[in-house]
Structure formats: structure tokens, C-alpha cells
Write an enzyme that holds these catalytic residues in place. Structure first.
Site, PDB file in Angstrom:
ATOM      1  N   ASP A   1       0.838  -1.220  -0.061  1.00  0.00           N
ATOM      2  CA  ASP A   1      -0.136  -0.118  -0.157  1.00  0.00           C
ATOM      3  C   ASP A   1       0.986   1.304  -0.078  1.00  0.00           C
ATOM      4  O   ASP A   1       1.515   1.470   0.917  1.00  0.00           O
ATOM      5  CB  ASP A   1      -0.714   0.030   1.328  1.00  0.00           C
TER       6      ASP A   1
ATOM      7  N   ASN B   1       2.873   4.914 -11.171  1.00  0.00           N
ATOM      8  CA  ASN B   1       1.653   4.730 -12.044  1.00  0.00           C
ATOM      9  C   ASN B   1       0.309   4.732 -11.115  1.00  0.00           C
ATOM     10  O   ASN B   1      -0.866   5.005 -11.636  1.00  0.00           O
ATOM     11  CB  ASN B   1       1.779   3.753 -13.030  1.00  0.00           C
TER      12      ASN B   1
ATOM     13  N   TYR C   1      -7.891  14.580  -7.249  1.00  0.00           N
ATOM     14  CA  TYR C   1      -7.048  13.972  -8.081  1.00  0.00           C
ATOM     15  C   TYR C   1      -6.415  15.008  -9.137  1.00  0.00           C
ATOM     16  O   TYR C   1      -5.206  14.807  -9.348  1.00  0.00           O
ATOM     17  CB  TYR C   1      -8.339  13.059  -8.790  1.00  0.00           C
TER      18      TYR C   1
ATOM     19  N   LYS D   1      -2.313  15.448  -9.816  1.00  0.00           N
ATOM     20  CA  LYS D   1      -1.758  15.017 -11.052  1.00  0.00           C
ATOM     21  C   LYS D   1      -0.807  16.313 -11.607  1.00  0.00           C
ATOM     22  O   LYS D   1       0.113  16.168 -12.343  1.00  0.00           O
ATOM     23  CB  LYS D   1      -2.821  14.753 -12.226  1.00  0.00           C
TER      24      LYS D   1
ATOM     25  N   THR E   1     -10.006   2.051 -19.124  1.00  0.00           N
ATOM     26  CA  THR E   1      -9.594   1.136 -18.015  1.00  0.00           C
ATOM     27  C   THR E   1     -10.666   1.106 -16.800  1.00  0.00           C
ATOM     28  O   THR E   1     -11.602   1.891 -16.974  1.00  0.00           O
ATOM     29  CB  THR E   1      -8.400   1.562 -17.488  1.00  0.00           C
TER      30      THR E   1
HETATM   31  N1  LIG Z   1      -7.377   5.412 -17.767  1.00  0.00           N
HETATM   32  C1  LIG Z   1      -7.199   6.659 -17.959  1.00  0.00           C
HETATM   33  O1  LIG Z   1      -7.953   7.233 -19.128  1.00  0.00           O
HETATM   34  C2  LIG Z   1      -6.181   7.671 -17.448  1.00  0.00           C
HETATM   35  C3  LIG Z   1      -6.460   8.839 -17.788  1.00  0.00           C
HETATM   36  C4  LIG Z   1      -5.536   9.899 -17.179  1.00  0.00           C
HETATM   37  C5  LIG Z   1      -4.269   9.233 -15.982  1.00  0.00           C
HETATM   38  N2  LIG Z   1      -4.573   7.908 -15.917  1.00  0.00           N
HETATM   39  C6  LIG Z   1      -3.513   7.545 -14.972  1.00  0.00           C
HETATM   40  O2  LIG Z   1      -2.932   6.319 -15.410  1.00  0.00           O
HETATM   41  C7  LIG Z   1      -2.505   5.747 -14.063  1.00  0.00           C
HETATM   42  C8  LIG Z   1      -3.178   4.106 -14.099  1.00  0.00           C
HETATM   43  O3  LIG Z   1      -4.444   4.244 -14.177  1.00  0.00           O
HETATM   44  P1  LIG Z   1      -5.457   3.247 -14.918  1.00  0.00           P
HETATM   45  O4  LIG Z   1      -6.356   3.974 -15.565  1.00  0.00           O
HETATM   46  O5  LIG Z   1      -4.616   1.897 -15.111  1.00  0.00           O
HETATM   47  O6  LIG Z   1      -6.277   2.803 -13.509  1.00  0.00           O
HETATM   48  P2  LIG Z   1      -6.230   1.478 -12.453  1.00  0.00           P
HETATM   49  O7  LIG Z   1      -7.475   1.961 -11.347  1.00  0.00           O
HETATM   50  O8  LIG Z   1      -6.665   0.302 -13.255  1.00  0.00           O
HETATM   51  O9  LIG Z   1      -4.794   1.426 -12.030  1.00  0.00           O
HETATM   52  C9  LIG Z   1      -4.502   2.117 -10.798  1.00  0.00           C
HETATM   53  C10 LIG Z   1      -3.909   1.133  -9.818  1.00  0.00           C
HETATM   54  O10 LIG Z   1      -3.389   1.716  -8.615  1.00  0.00           O
HETATM   55  C11 LIG Z   1      -3.688   0.961  -7.671  1.00  0.00           C
HETATM   56  N3  LIG Z   1      -3.696   1.530  -6.319  1.00  0.00           N
HETATM   57  C12 LIG Z   1      -4.748   2.200  -5.938  1.00  0.00           C
HETATM   58  N4  LIG Z   1      -4.302   2.669  -4.551  1.00  0.00           N
HETATM   59  C13 LIG Z   1      -3.120   2.114  -4.198  1.00  0.00           C
HETATM   60  C14 LIG Z   1      -2.435   2.106  -2.967  1.00  0.00           C
HETATM   61  N5  LIG Z   1      -2.829   2.955  -1.780  1.00  0.00           N
HETATM   62  N6  LIG Z   1      -1.150   1.517  -3.053  1.00  0.00           N
HETATM   63  C15 LIG Z   1      -0.698   0.832  -4.235  1.00  0.00           C
HETATM   64  N7  LIG Z   1      -1.433   0.718  -5.277  1.00  0.00           N
HETATM   65  C16 LIG Z   1      -2.517   1.591  -5.281  1.00  0.00           C
HETATM   66  C17 LIG Z   1      -5.014   0.252  -7.915  1.00  0.00           C
HETATM   67  O11 LIG Z   1      -5.473  -1.203  -7.107  1.00  0.00           O
HETATM   68  C18 LIG Z   1      -4.916   0.014  -9.368  1.00  0.00           C
HETATM   69  O12 LIG Z   1      -4.348  -1.266  -9.772  1.00  0.00           O
HETATM   70  C19 LIG Z   1      -3.122   6.380 -12.953  1.00  0.00           C
HETATM   71  O13 LIG Z   1      -2.147   7.169 -12.452  1.00  0.00           O
HETATM   72  C20 LIG Z   1      -3.982   7.324 -13.458  1.00  0.00           C
HETATM   73  O14 LIG Z   1      -4.301   8.420 -12.762  1.00  0.00           O
HETATM   74  C21 LIG Z   1      -5.358   7.201 -16.636  1.00  0.00           C
END
Ligand SMILES: NC(=O)c1ccc[n+]([C@@H]2O[C@H](COP(=O)([O-])OP(=O)(O)OC[C@H]3O[C@@H](n4cnc5c(N)ncnc54)[C@H](O)[C@@H]3O)[C@@H](O)[C@H]2O)c1
Length: 248
Positions: free
Chosen positions: A58, A85, A153, A157, A188
């Protein structure tokens, strides 16, 4: 090729990044707070390399994080790449958000990135230069235009980009590059915060210049570039990967 750490590796983008870095020839340490999805990622990466190691951590727990970073060199070798990430993205109206809600988002998305960068950075600077060492922080398109009910959030960022620049400045003399990648809209788990998926999809396509949705592999390809030799002179930058939605 070195040892890459990917946080949030159980998520879609994290999994794609871990896979791509393994395909690039790196040994990969993956971590997430969710055991099941992390195991799925480790299994997927193990089809590419047997040099993969996973550990549930975590990001809010600095003791567990420090133990994780201590263990990586013993299992795979010293960390040479970090991809920050992991993220949480609770949707709460700004005026209703409690300090505790805010602290959670900050603890994962900002303090977590900070701690990982510091722990990885200490390992990177502890040995002579030679191998390519770098950090990539995952930001978000939302930092440009904001997004309703995602103020905490969005704040983290923006901080990830500011931190990228500050660390690039400070770690550059050690030969460590620090960049950010800023995803647009990828399909996602994060997309589940939008209550009408069809309307959201239509809105995304309307706003993007490219009239199709991007894939996790396309995002991972940019991380691969930023961590690879073709980006050897690139640091302090944020690459937008959004199909031409925001052009910064
Ligand atoms: N999907 C999109 O469209 C999008 C857009 C902009 C930015 N992002 C960024 O991309 C990255 C990945 O996002 P994603 O879309 O794959 O989302 P996701 O929710 O699938 O992945 C995020 C991961 O972070 C983990 N996580 C959350 N809390 C945690 C903690 N306390 N300790 C350890 N791990 C933890 C979750 O379990 C999850 O597996 C993130 O930083 C997100 O902000 C995604």
C-alpha cells in the site's frame, strides 16, 4: 537493460507498462495494493521474462514501501527505472470533500509518488553512473482543464508534473532523467467513474483529433520511449498521450 519498478501494476495501464518494459528486456518488479490483479500482471509478465517479482504494497505505508525497495535489489538487482503509476480517483464534489478524503488521494497520488521517487533515487545515486536510470510519473489530461468532482485527483496530477520538473533539475547531475506521461482517456477501470459509458465514449471521440480510442499498449510505448536510449537527452518533460484532445 536494468530493473524497472512499476506501481499500480495491477491496473490496466500499469500492466501494459510492466509488460512493455519486460519486452524491452528489463527485469520487472511490480507492486499494487490489490493482490488478485497484481498476480494477474505478474503471471502475464512471466510469459515474457522469468525476471519478474511482485509484492503487495500500500503506497500509503511508508514502512512497507521502504521494505519493498530494500528487497528489489536482493531479488532482481538495483532499481534503474521507476514508473509511478498507481492512483485513486474518488469522485466527490469539492465542497463536500472531507480532509480525510483529500488525505487519501494525496497519500497515494502525490506522497506515494514522492516516496517511491526518493527510495528509487537513493538507489540510483548510490552507484556510479553508466546504466540509463530514469523515473516516469504518470499524470493526467485532467490537469489541463480540470474535471468536476475530481479536484483532489486533478491537484495531485498537476503536482506530479511539477515534481517531475523539480526532480529532473535535482537528479539530472547524477545522470538520472525524470519525465512524465500524461494519458488522455483510456478504457480502464478508471473509466467506470463516468456513469454513461456511451455518452463518455462519444464525448472523448468528439474532443480527440484522432477518432478512435487509444490502447494501453500505446500509452506503454511512450513510457518505453521515455525510459529507453532514444530519449537519452530528454528530461523534465511531460508527453501528452491523448489522441490530440489537449495539445500542450
Ligand atoms: N485510464 C485513463 O483514462 C487515465 C487517464 C489519465 C490518467 N490516468 C492515470 O493512469 C494511471 C493508471 O490508471 P488506470 O487507468 O490503469 O487505473 P487503474 O485503477 O486500473 O489502476 C490504478 C492502480 O493503482 C492501484 N492503487 C490504488 N491505490 C493504491 C495504493 N494505496 N497502493 C498501491 N496501489 C494502489 C490500484 O489498485 C490500481 O491497480 C493512474 O495514475 C491514472 O491517474 C489514467
Amino acid at each position: 537493460m536494468g530493473v524497472a519498478v512499476v506501481t499500480g501494476a495491477g491496473g490496466s495501464l500499469g500492466r501494459a507498462i510492466a509488460l512493455r518494459l519486460a519486452q524491452d528486456g528489463h527485469r520487472v518488479a511490480v507492486t499494487d495494493v490489490v493482490e488478485g490483479t497484481l498476480k494477474d500482471t505478474a503471471d502475464a509478465v512471466s510469459a515474457v521474462t522469468d525476471q519478474v517479482w511482485s509484492r503487495v504494497v500500500d503506497l500509503r505505508d511508508e514502512t512497507a514501501l521502504a521494505a519493498f525497495f530494500d528487497e528489489v535489489p536482493r531479488v532482481l538487482g538495483p532499481v534503474s527505472l521507476l514508473v509511478n503509476n498507481a492512483a485513486v480517483y474518488p469522485t466527490v464534489p469539492f465542497l463536500e470533500m472531507t480532509p480525510a478524503d483529500y488525505e487519501t488521494v494525496h497519500a497515494v497520488n502525490q506522497r506515494g509518488y514522492w516516496l517511491c521517487a526518493q527510495l528509487a533515487g537513493r538507489q540510483m545515486t548510490a552507484r556510479p553512473t553508466g546504466d540509463d536510470r530514469s523515473i516516469v510519473n504518470v499524470a493526467s489530461i485532467t490537469m489541463h482543464g480540470g474535471w468536476e468532482h475530481l479536484a483532489a485527483y486533478v491537484t495531485t496530477k498537476g503536482a506530479a508534473v511539477a515534481m517531475t520538473r523539480a526532480l529532473a533539475r535535482e537528479l539530472g547531475p547524477h545522470g538520472i532523467r525524470v519525465n512524465a506521461v500524461s494519458p488522455g482517456a483510456f478504457k480502464t477501470a478508471a473509466e467506470e467513474i463516468h456513469h454513461d459509458p456511451e455518452a463518455y465514449d462519444a464525448m472523448v471521440l468528439e474532443r480527440q483529433s484522432l477518432k478512435r480510442r487509444g490502447t494501453s499498449a500505446e500509452l506503454a510505448a511512450v513510457v518505453s520511449f521515455l525510459t529507453g536510449p532514444d530519449a537519452a537527452f530528454v528530461t523534465g518533460q511531460t508527453v501528452e498521450v491523448n489522441g490530440g484532445w489537449v495539445m500542450a
